[in-house]
Design a protein around this motif. Structure first.
Motif, PDB file in Angstrom:
ATOM      1  N   MET A  38       6.880   7.693  -0.095  1.00  0.00           N
ATOM      2  CA  MET A  38       6.483   6.722  -0.976  1.00  0.00           C
ATOM      3  C   MET A  38       5.250   5.800  -0.209  1.00  0.00           C
ATOM      4  N   ILE A  39       5.376   5.939   1.296  1.00  0.00           N
ATOM      5  CA  ILE A  39       4.456   5.111   2.027  1.00  0.00           C
ATOM      6  C   ILE A  39       3.189   5.989   1.779  1.00  0.00           C
ATOM      7  N   PHE A  44      -2.283   6.321  -0.447  1.00  0.00           N
ATOM      8  CA  PHE A  44      -3.343   7.155  -1.250  1.00  0.00           C
ATOM      9  C   PHE A  44      -4.051   6.050  -2.468  1.00  0.00           C
ATOM     10  N   LEU A  45      -2.842   5.449  -3.356  1.00  0.00           N
ATOM     11  CA  LEU A  45      -3.433   4.627  -4.124  1.00  0.00           C
ATOM     12  C   LEU A  45      -4.219   3.624  -3.977  1.00  0.00           C
ATOM     13  N   VAL A  46      -3.864   2.854  -2.714  1.00  0.00           N
ATOM     14  CA  VAL A  46      -4.514   1.807  -2.361  1.00  0.00           C
ATOM     15  C   VAL A  46      -5.933   2.386  -1.904  1.00  0.00           C
ATOM     16  N   LYS A  47      -6.128   3.499  -1.436  1.00  0.00           N
ATOM     17  CA  LYS A  47      -7.359   4.090  -0.837  1.00  0.00           C
ATOM     18  C   LYS A  47      -8.122   4.412  -1.889  1.00  0.00           C
ATOM     19  N   GLY A  48      -7.585   4.369  -3.191  1.00  0.00           N
ATOM     20  CA  GLY A  48      -8.435   4.943  -4.271  1.00  0.00           C
ATOM     21  C   GLY A  48      -8.393   6.638  -4.516  1.00  0.00           C
ATOM     22  N   ARG A  49      -7.347   7.292  -3.791  1.00  0.00           N
ATOM     23  CA  ARG A  49      -7.474   8.770  -4.053  1.00  0.00           C
ATOM     24  C   ARG A  49      -6.978   9.170  -5.220  1.00  0.00           C
ATOM     25  N   HIS A  50      -6.511   8.410  -6.132  1.00  0.00           N
ATOM     26  CA  HIS A  50      -5.964   8.709  -7.528  1.00  0.00           C
ATOM     27  C   HIS A  50      -7.050   9.130  -8.358  1.00  0.00           C
ATOM     28  N   CYS A  55      -5.020  14.964  -5.668  1.00  0.00           N
ATOM     29  CA  CYS A  55      -4.461  13.915  -5.077  1.00  0.00           C
ATOM     30  C   CYS A  55      -3.045  14.048  -5.080  1.00  0.00           C
ATOM     31  N   SER A  56      -2.213  14.160  -3.901  1.00  0.00           N
ATOM     32  CA  SER A  56      -0.627  14.509  -3.933  1.00  0.00           C
ATOM     33  C   SER A  56      -0.032  13.243  -4.470  1.00  0.00           C
ATOM     34  N   CYS A  57      -0.568  11.998  -4.656  1.00  0.00           N
ATOM     35  CA  CYS A  57      -0.024  10.920  -4.995  1.00  0.00           C
ATOM     36  C   CYS A  57       0.441  11.032  -6.517  1.00  0.00           C
ATOM     37  N   PHE A  58       0.099  12.213  -7.313  1.00  0.00           N
ATOM     38  CA  PHE A  58       0.650  12.563  -8.515  1.00  0.00           C
ATOM     39  C   PHE A  58       1.901  13.376  -8.383  1.00  0.00           C
ATOM     40  N   ARG A  59       2.210  14.229  -7.316  1.00  0.00           N
ATOM     41  CA  ARG A  59       3.088  15.023  -7.188  1.00  0.00           C
ATOM     42  C   ARG A  59       4.443  14.505  -6.290  1.00  0.00           C
TER      43      ARG A  59
END
Length: 312
Positions: A38-39, A44-50, A55-59
């Motif tokens: 989660m961290i 990654f979301l805060v840094k705009g990697r979405h 991006c791993s934030c989707f998986r």
């Protein structure tokens, strides 16, 4: 240490075959792993990697949802009065770590679900088309994206710390009775999450970033373990004898071989060489980190239950 180890603490204990409360150990491992995921995802979301499709934030959110559910099921198996589990949510006791943890877990699920909605999998869209408008709304507003990321980071920190506080609150168990345990489990969860994301990430830049981060997490974990042991041996005689269980007692071999060497030292050295391009990255290194993280909790749960003020 041998001089102060009593006859009871030298009883025949098989630290591999006689690991008490394996369900709790698995729950603590999966809880810490999901906290770290989660961290990382929130960061990654805060840094705009979405904005990157790989991006791993989707998986991570869906995987975290599944792993946390598996961990809670393991904890449910350990409950003696399973039918009364609902009572945990009928009240909130501010002085109870278990009460805090129960409600943190309830908040974690919607945070993970909100993260999932940023870009749901195609099969989710087909089976639940009503989530598409929500997904479009969340993913199109930067303020909401950042709020989802910060919420995941905050709840991830709370979940990771809680897994250690859950044990350290037991004053009757000298091995657990240390405030350092919360930090240890949080750092260990971050390390295992970085190792997992390093294995499943499709983005090459993320793999390198997380490999470098994992080296730092492993070194930090070694330092926290050292502080934990120093705190035990510099405290009361019961704490000193409890430390003997993992220093030179029945759990020492498992702790130093599987946790410290295989789970921390070797992967830290190998991954530090890999990020410097001295050797190739191998999947075995992050697998060793995950294995060591699990063994850390199993050993602490088992040895901690054996440590007791009257027994020691």
């Amino acid at each position: 240490m041998n001089e102060i180890t009593t006859t009871r603490s030298n009883e025949m204990i098989d630290p591999v075959m006689h690991i008490w409360g394996w369900e709790v150990g698995v729950y603590l491992f999966l809880g810490g792993l999901v906290a770290g995921m989660m961290i990382i995802s929130g960061y990654f979301l805060v840094k705009g990697r979405h904005t990157e499709n790989t991006c791993s934030c989707f998986r991570l959110p869906l995987l975290g949802f599944i792993l946390l559910t598996a961990g809670m099921f393991a904890l449910f198996l350990d409950l003696e009065y399973k039918i009364h589990v609902w009572r945990m949510y009928a009240t909130f006791q501010i002085a109870s770590p278990m009460s805090w943890g129960s409600w943190i877990l309830i908040l974690v699920y919607p945070a993970l679900f909100a993260n999932i909605l940023i870009r749901p999998a195609e099969w989710m869209m087909k089976r639940a088309p009503f989530i598409r408008p929500w997904s479009d709304k969340i993913s199109s507003i930067p303020a909401i994206l950042k709020a989802v990321g910060m919420t995941n980071i905050l709840l991830g920190l709370m979940l990771g710390i809680y897994t250690g506080v859950l044990l350290s609150a037991f004053g009757a168990r000298p091995l657990w009775n240390s405030s350092v345990l919360a930090v240890l489990f949080l750092v260990s969860g971050m390390s295992s999450a970085a190792a997992l994301v390093h294995m499943i990430a499709k983005n090459a830049e993320e793999r390198v970033l997380l490999a470098k981060a994992d080296v730092n997490f492993l070194l930090a974990e070694l330092a926290v373990i050292l502080l934990w042991i120093i705190g035990l041996i510099s405290s009361t005689e019961a704490h000193l004898r409890a430390a003997g269980l993992i220093l030179d007692g029945p759990y020492a071999a498992v702790f130093w071989v599987f946790v410290v060497m295989i789970g921390l030292v070797i992967p830290a050295i190998m991954q530090s060489l890999a990020v410097r391009h001295k050797i190739h990255h191998f999947t075995a290194f992050p697998v060793m980190v995950l294995f060591g993280s699990l063994m850390l909790r199993l050993v602490i749960v088992a040895a901690g239950q054996y440590s007791h003020w009257t027994r020691l």
